[in-house]
Structure formats: C-alpha cells, structure tokens
Design a protein around this motif. Sequence first.
Motif: not given
Length: 158
Positions: A101-121
């Motif tokens: 399980f992951v807290r909602d605020d951490a989920v937003i941060e993790m999803q954003l990091k994943g998105l930014e990683s893909v964008i940068n690649r």
Amino acid sequence: MATLKKSPTTVNPDAAATVHQHLQDTVTDLIALALNTKQLHWNIQGPRFQSVHELLDVLHAEYLLQIDELAERVSAVGHPVDGRAATVAAQAGVPEVPEGFVRDDAVIEMQLKGLESVINRVRPRQEHLGEVDAPSEDMLIALLQILEKHAWMLRSQK
C-alpha cells in the motif's frame, strides 16, 4: 518454424531502423509506466483515494492507447515490436514503485516521477526523429503533449 521477414515499407531502411529503435524504446518505457500506474491504482490509500484512484485509471488507459499507436508505427515501418515482460524489465527507464500500500500523496509523487522520466527520455528521441522521419516525430510530439499535460495535472495536486 519458418522465419518471417520484415513487413514491406516505403520508409528508407536506415530511417526505418532509427524509427524502430526510438519508438521501441518509447513503447518499453510506456509499458513500464502503465504497469506502475496500475500497481499504484490497486494499492493507493488515503483521504484522496477516490479521485487519485480514478485518475490513475484514466492515465493507464491513455498509456495503453499510446503504446498501441507507437507499436503499430513500428510495424508499419517493417520492424517487429518487443513488449515482452523481460524486455520491459531490462530496458525501461522508469523508476520502480514499491510493493504494498502507498499513501495518496506518495502515489502522486511516484506517478509524476515516472511521467517525468518518460518525458525526459522521449524528448531527445523526438528531436532525432525530426531529422529522419516526420510522421514518427509527429507521434512523439503528440505523445509529449499528452504526457506533459498529465504531469501538469499531477503537479497541481501537490
């Protein structure tokens, strides 16, 4: 088993090879992002559960649509697509998400990091394809617009 040959294409073979590499890499990254998104969707907890849970479903559906569009372009230029789990695990450049399980605020941060990683690649791939194949470059431009919109929406929730 008979060996199958590449699909015929009107795209220059060198350009097709470049398209294949850049779009294959993007497909791999998007598959990893989609898998991580579903993992977070299933395991989110917290006061914003409902809204973030539903947002993750929207993001996941968008990623699947984009994966299919890019994969079909790879096939259209005469190359096979590799979406196998082993390939994604070995080659994707998307940060891992935790088990459990992951807290909602951490989920937003993790999803954003994943998105930014893909964008940068994706951005350098898009720029390189601009020199080789305009239709494939256009696909990555459109993808970047979608991913950057979703990153903005996630940043707005922080």
